[in-house]
Design an enzyme around this catalytic site. Sequence first.
Site, mmCIF file in Angstrom:
data_model
loop_
_atom_site.group_PDB
_atom_site.id
_atom_site.type_symbol
_atom_site.label_atom_id
_atom_site.label_comp_id
_atom_site.label_asym_id
_atom_site.label_seq_id
_atom_site.Cartn_x
_atom_site.Cartn_y
_atom_site.Cartn_z
ATOM 1 N N TRP A 71 9.015 6.823 102.816
ATOM 2 C CA TRP A 71 10.243 7.108 103.566
ATOM 3 C C TRP A 71 11.018 8.294 103.003
ATOM 4 C CZ3 TRP A 71 10.305 5.686 108.223
ATOM 5 C CH2 TRP A 71 9.693 4.504 108.617
ATOM 6 N N GLN A 72 10.774 8.605 101.735
ATOM 7 C CA GLN A 72 11.442 9.782 101.158
ATOM 8 C C GLN A 72 10.769 11.080 101.583
ATOM 9 O OE1 GLN A 72 10.831 8.832 97.101
ATOM 10 N NE2 GLN A 72 12.771 7.741 96.846
ATOM 11 N N ASN A 73 9.537 10.989 102.080
ATOM 12 C CA ASN A 73 8.756 12.216 102.237
ATOM 13 C C ASN A 73 8.190 12.505 103.619
ATOM 14 O OD1 ASN A 73 8.547 13.362 99.398
ATOM 15 N ND2 ASN A 73 8.117 11.195 99.122
ATOM 16 N N ILE A 115 11.561 14.721 106.605
ATOM 17 C CA ILE A 115 12.573 15.291 105.705
ATOM 18 C C ILE A 115 13.911 15.552 106.409
ATOM 19 C CG2 ILE A 115 13.101 17.256 104.184
ATOM 20 C CD1 ILE A 115 11.151 15.218 102.988
ATOM 21 N N HIS A 117 15.570 12.215 106.515
ATOM 22 C CA HIS A 117 15.824 11.735 105.148
ATOM 23 C C HIS A 117 17.013 12.482 104.526
ATOM 24 C CE1 HIS A 117 15.190 10.367 101.087
ATOM 25 N NE2 HIS A 117 14.999 11.596 100.674
ATOM 26 N N TYR A 164 23.805 7.616 102.526
ATOM 27 C CA TYR A 164 23.431 6.977 101.260
ATOM 28 C C TYR A 164 24.374 7.386 100.126
ATOM 29 C CZ TYR A 164 20.156 5.351 97.635
ATOM 30 O OH TYR A 164 19.562 4.712 96.573
ATOM 31 N N ARG A 177 20.946 1.386 100.466
ATOM 32 C CA ARG A 177 19.613 1.482 101.086
ATOM 33 C C ARG A 177 19.549 0.589 102.320
ATOM 34 N NH1 ARG A 177 15.763 1.402 96.480
ATOM 35 N NH2 ARG A 177 16.230 3.600 96.339
ATOM 36 N N HIS A 183 16.008 3.531 115.990
ATOM 37 C CA HIS A 183 14.624 3.321 116.446
ATOM 38 C C HIS A 183 14.612 2.424 117.683
ATOM 39 C CE1 HIS A 183 13.137 5.070 112.670
ATOM 40 N NE2 HIS A 183 11.974 5.132 113.261
ATOM 41 N N TYR A 206 5.262 -5.868 130.474
ATOM 42 C CA TYR A 206 4.357 -6.386 131.502
ATOM 43 C C TYR A 206 4.915 -7.682 132.086
ATOM 44 C CZ TYR A 206 0.022 -8.345 133.404
ATOM 45 O OH TYR A 206 -0.916 -8.906 134.224
HETATM 46 C C1 LIG Z 1 17.447 4.994 101.873
HETATM 47 C C2 LIG Z 1 16.981 6.338 101.373
HETATM 48 C C3 LIG Z 1 17.959 7.420 101.750
HETATM 49 C C4 LIG Z 1 16.871 6.219 99.849
HETATM 50 O O1 LIG Z 1 16.425 7.419 99.333
HETATM 51 P P1 LIG Z 1 15.886 7.518 97.816
HETATM 52 O O2 LIG Z 1 15.405 8.898 97.633
HETATM 53 O O3 LIG Z 1 14.945 6.398 97.565
HETATM 54 O O4 LIG Z 1 17.186 7.258 96.970
HETATM 55 P P2 LIG Z 1 17.416 7.435 95.397
HETATM 56 O O5 LIG Z 1 18.103 6.233 94.890
HETATM 57 O O6 LIG Z 1 16.138 7.832 94.740
HETATM 58 O O7 LIG Z 1 18.461 8.648 95.270
HETATM 59 C C5 LIG Z 1 18.424 9.741 96.113
HETATM 60 C C6 LIG Z 1 19.493 10.728 95.718
HETATM 61 O O8 LIG Z 1 20.752 10.082 95.488
HETATM 62 C C7 LIG Z 1 21.263 10.499 94.206
HETATM 63 N N1 LIG Z 1 22.029 9.398 93.620
HETATM 64 C C8 LIG Z 1 21.555 8.283 93.059
HETATM 65 N N2 LIG Z 1 22.579 7.511 92.632
HETATM 66 C C9 LIG Z 1 23.722 8.194 92.926
HETATM 67 C C10 LIG Z 1 25.109 7.928 92.747
HETATM 68 N N3 LIG Z 1 25.532 6.801 92.164
HETATM 69 N N4 LIG Z 1 25.985 8.834 93.185
HETATM 70 C C11 LIG Z 1 25.585 9.972 93.792
HETATM 71 N N5 LIG Z 1 24.293 10.280 93.989
HETATM 72 C C12 LIG Z 1 23.367 9.403 93.570
HETATM 73 C C13 LIG Z 1 20.038 10.819 93.404
HETATM 74 O O9 LIG Z 1 20.345 11.699 92.350
HETATM 75 C C14 LIG Z 1 19.170 11.481 94.419
HETATM 76 O O10 LIG Z 1 19.599 12.807 94.606
HETATM 77 P P3 LIG Z 1 18.578 13.991 94.956
HETATM 78 O O11 LIG Z 1 17.895 13.596 96.252
HETATM 79 O O12 LIG Z 1 19.446 15.192 95.087
HETATM 80 O O13 LIG Z 1 17.620 14.033 93.815
HETATM 81 C C15 LIG Z 1 15.552 6.686 101.896
HETATM 82 O O14 LIG Z 1 14.665 5.675 101.627
HETATM 83 C C16 LIG Z 1 15.563 6.965 103.380
HETATM 84 O O15 LIG Z 1 15.819 8.070 103.816
HETATM 85 N N6 LIG Z 1 15.277 5.921 104.199
HETATM 86 C C17 LIG Z 1 15.355 5.969 105.639
HETATM 87 C C18 LIG Z 1 14.382 6.918 106.187
HETATM 88 C C19 LIG Z 1 14.293 6.801 107.651
HETATM 89 O O16 LIG Z 1 14.793 5.929 108.276
HETATM 90 N N7 LIG Z 1 13.586 7.711 108.243
HETATM 91 C C20 LIG Z 1 13.367 7.685 109.637
HETATM 92 C C21 LIG Z 1 12.175 8.429 109.901
HETATM 93 S S1 LIG Z 1 11.599 8.216 111.524
#
Ligand SMILES: CC(C)(COP(=O)(O)OP(=O)(O)OC[C@H]1O[C@@H](n2cnc3c(N)ncnc32)[C@H](O)[C@@H]1OP(=O)(O)O)[C@@H](O)C(=O)NCCC(=O)NCCS
Length: 406
Positions: free
Chosen positions: A292-294, A297, A300, A308, A322, A333, A395
């Site tokens: 989900w992180q990748n 983008i 995300h 977030y 989260r 969705h 259906y």
């Molecule tokens: C929920 C979600 C945002 C979590 O992302 P994650 O990368 O696992 O989150 P992390 O805890 O690793 O932290 C991400 C960022 O927050 C920052 N962070 C963490 N704790 C923090 C805090 N207390 N204060 C501020 N920033 C903080 C991290 O430094 C990191 O920053 P960076 O991206 O600049 O490096 C991600 O899983 C997501 O996007 N999910 C939904 C995706 C989706 O629905 N996609 C649809 C596609 S169809």
Amino acid sequence: MGDRSGASGSRRRRTGSRPSSQGGSGPAAAAEEEVRDVGAGGDAPAPEKDKDGDVDVGSGQWDLRCHRLQDSLFSSDSGFNNYRGILNWCVVMLILSNARLFLENLIKYGILVDPIQVVSLFLKDPYSWPALCLVIGGEAPGCAAAGKKANGGAAQCTVSYPDNLTYRDLYYFLFAPTLCYELNFPRSARIRKRFLLRRLLEMLFLTQLMVGLIQQWMVPTIQNSMKPFKDMDYSRIIERLLKLAVPNHLIWLIFFYWLFHSCLNAVAELMHFGDREFYRDWWNSESVTYFWQNWNIPVHKWCLRHFYKPMLRRGSSKWAARMGVFLASAFFHEYLVSIPLRMFRLWAFTGMMAQIPLAWIVGRFFRGNYGNAAVWLTLIIGQPVAVLMYVHDYYVLNYEAPTAGA
Ligand SMILES: CC(C)(COP(=O)(O)OP(=O)(O)OC[C@H]1O[C@@H](n2cnc3c(N)ncnc32)[C@H](O)[C@@H]1OP(=O)(O)O)[C@@H](O)C(=O)NCCC(=O)NCCS
């Protein structure tokens, strides 16, 4: 002679490349090394060397020796890891088995691909087109004007607030392939015509390919799935599900490339939008979280910046933040599926919310390649479950309920 010494050298390297943890450093390991040394040279007469220092294998009994202490290639102790040929074999097998499926499908159903059918579907009912057509229809002239100006020398000039409060800036943001606004987006210097042409051709070709695969491969399988659902024949339902999983997954992969590589790059190229990181290597995901992180983008980045991180800053725990993001994502969705189908079911919503426990299970029980396989499995199996659920409900609602009522 050179060949022979090279081969023996590589064998020696393989044996020698054992991890030291397996060899250990205790007495047993020392004894094993001793045996190894004896195995390599033993008490055989020392081989004669020629003037270049190479072993002269043509003299004495040395040339009869053909055994040494070594592991079979499939043992992990051998340190051998070149499985390129086996990967190619997998691809050949995949092509062959799918060629058989393709032929079987053609024999059974004939050619069902009909591109005109799709176009006529939209032409027949233009008033129920998605709102996007309104946006494009209403705003295209403004966008074109903004594009021209931006392309001129946008790469150099920077804007600061409140100079950005112009229609040009607004339209640029609306059409740029991002969801996160910035005062000064990174800009590419010029439009690469060949790059753009390739992306446009991909867009056209892949659209046709997806429509063709849906008509020829998915629709008949889905239609054949209705009876097992009606009879609640579970083994047949699972068989249908697995059958649907293959075309569904293939189409999803094509869709990924079409949207995130072809379309977004084409738009970005036209708009001189410099940040082309629309996806990262999600296919190597060893956890659901990494996926989900990748994989998407733009979404995300939006989730991180506007949902977030603000939640974290306000004191929410990571878990709650989260949960909040996935809840919002699940809502959108469901919205994207329910509105066009005109029926409210919670399959997409549930699928998205299920990612949270799934992420925990995969993270807890699977690592490395097993984690990667688990992520692929959830992608391959999870989606057709949702597709079948929606089709079944659609259906029942549209074909069975009216007949029952009559
Ligand atoms: C929920 C979600 C945002 C979590 O992302 P994650 O990368 O696992 O989150 P992390 O805890 O690793 O932290 C991400 C960022 O927050 C920052 N962070 C963490 N704790 C923090 C805090 N207390 N204060 C501020 N920033 C903080 C991290 O430094 C990191 O920053 P960076 O991206 O600049 O490096 C991600 O899983 C997501 O996007 N999910 C939904 C995706 C989706 O629905 N996609 C649809 C596609 S169809």
